[in-house]
Scaffold this motif. Sequence first.
Motif, short mmCIF file in Angstrom:
data_model
loop_
_atom_site.label_atom_id
_atom_site.label_comp_id
_atom_site.label_asym_id
_atom_site.label_seq_id
_atom_site.Cartn_x
_atom_site.Cartn_y
_atom_site.Cartn_z
N UNK A 141 36.02 60.93 14.16
CA UNK A 141 35.57 60.03 15.23
C UNK A 141 34.97 58.76 14.62
N UNK A 142 35.38 57.63 15.17
CA UNK A 142 34.83 56.36 14.72
C UNK A 142 33.43 56.20 15.28
N UNK A 143 32.45 55.99 14.42
CA UNK A 143 31.07 55.90 14.90
C UNK A 143 30.26 55.13 13.87
N UNK A 144 30.04 53.84 14.10
CA UNK A 144 29.26 53.09 13.14
C UNK A 144 28.48 52.00 13.83
N UNK A 145 27.54 51.43 13.12
CA UNK A 145 26.65 50.40 13.65
C UNK A 145 26.92 49.11 12.89
N UNK A 146 27.04 48.01 13.62
CA UNK A 146 27.33 46.75 12.94
C UNK A 146 26.70 45.60 13.69
N UNK A 147 26.78 44.42 13.12
CA UNK A 147 26.32 43.20 13.77
C UNK A 147 27.49 42.25 13.90
N UNK A 148 27.64 41.65 15.09
CA UNK A 148 28.69 40.68 15.32
C UNK A 148 28.06 39.34 15.64
N UNK A 149 28.75 38.28 15.34
CA UNK A 149 28.23 36.95 15.60
C UNK A 149 28.94 36.36 16.80
N UNK A 150 28.20 36.18 17.92
CA UNK A 150 28.74 35.53 19.11
C UNK A 150 28.00 34.22 19.29
N UNK A 151 28.72 33.10 19.19
CA UNK A 151 28.12 31.78 19.35
C UNK A 151 26.87 31.62 18.48
N UNK A 152 26.96 32.10 17.27
CA UNK A 152 25.88 31.97 16.29
C UNK A 152 24.64 32.77 16.65
N UNK A 153 24.78 33.71 17.57
CA UNK A 153 23.65 34.57 17.93
C UNK A 153 24.03 35.99 17.55
N UNK A 154 23.18 36.68 16.79
CA UNK A 154 23.51 38.01 16.30
C UNK A 154 23.36 39.03 17.41
N UNK A 155 24.37 39.90 17.57
CA UNK A 155 24.35 40.95 18.57
C UNK A 155 24.52 42.29 17.87
N UNK A 156 23.80 43.29 18.32
CA UNK A 156 23.90 44.63 17.75
C UNK A 156 24.87 45.44 18.60
N UNK A 157 25.80 46.13 17.94
CA UNK A 157 26.88 46.80 18.66
C UNK A 157 27.15 48.17 18.05
N UNK A 158 27.36 49.16 18.91
CA UNK A 158 27.91 50.45 18.51
C UNK A 158 29.36 50.51 18.98
N UNK A 159 30.29 50.81 18.07
CA UNK A 159 31.66 51.11 18.44
C UNK A 159 31.88 52.61 18.28
N UNK A 160 32.71 53.19 19.11
CA UNK A 160 33.02 54.61 18.95
C UNK A 160 33.67 55.16 20.20
N UNK A 161 33.79 56.47 20.25
CA UNK A 161 34.25 57.17 21.44
C UNK A 161 33.12 58.10 21.84
N UNK A 162 32.39 57.70 22.87
CA UNK A 162 31.21 58.46 23.29
C UNK A 162 31.49 59.03 24.68
N UNK A 163 31.82 60.30 24.80
CA UNK A 163 32.21 60.86 26.10
C UNK A 163 31.03 60.93 27.07
#
Length: 288
Positions: free
Chosen positions: A1-23
């Motif tokens: 299962x894909x499950x990790x924590x990362x930071x993405x840059x939206x319009x130069x503002x850092x956003x915290x995101x979890x990607x995965x399959x969470x039933x």
Amino acid sequence: MLDFFCSLNYNCVMSKVHFGIYPLEKDCYIVEIGKSEENDANCWGPGIRDRYMLHFCLSGEGTFNGQKVTANNYFLVTPFTKITYKPNPNNKWQYLWIIMGGENCKSLLKEYGFITETGVGVYNYNNKLKQLMNFIFPENTPPMSSDNITYWVKMIFSYNQTESKTYSHRNIKKKHLEDAVHFINLKYHSGITPSDVANHVKLDEKYLCSIFKEKYGVSIQQYLNSLRIEKSKHLLLNSNLNISEIAYSVGIEDPLYFSRFFRKTVGESPKFFKKNNAKNQENDNDGK
């Protein structure tokens, strides 16, 4: 299962995101949950998305399809529906978003009270939501497990379900009371009783009487009595009907009972009420 924590840059503002399959439930799962930073300038559209996307506004404000969104609001993107959302440039927002997949998404969102006509709704648990985010996006700790994320998202949903059910119950109760009053005003002349009113709105008589008195401060029978008295007063002063005809016209077949009922309520018989008030009307007319 894909499950990790990362930071993405939206319009130069850092956003915290979890990607995965969470039933969440059968045929319904989370594929992404994220939190923007404060004063986020992220906007989107016009365009369509292919999944359900639920956004909770935590602070600031913006618009979703022209509808104003502020703190304590959420907005729901539905698949393949053209949408636009953007922050107020003078008061940029921060929000939590949840992207969902699966065939059961719509029914689950409806069950939890997130489906609205405009796509924008009220979420009255912003403080609790901010607390839950500390668990979903912990600082300086390893990413959460899939089970934990599912648990906290269900907590977020359950708060709204409780509010939605309470609101729905209030609306249903209000509708029953409005129907009851409308029925009484329409059928008072037919000799109806509280039992007839309860049957009309399809509620238990005892329960209806309880919520009716809670709302209006009088029982159904008292409301009926007052209405019949007011209608009979009007007929006494504005018609040539005799006492029997007036009694029948307000839903009381026995004229003797009507006279006793009128005297007990008003303090004088129908005959004297008509005589005394007719004189008052004449005096009022003479003074004009």
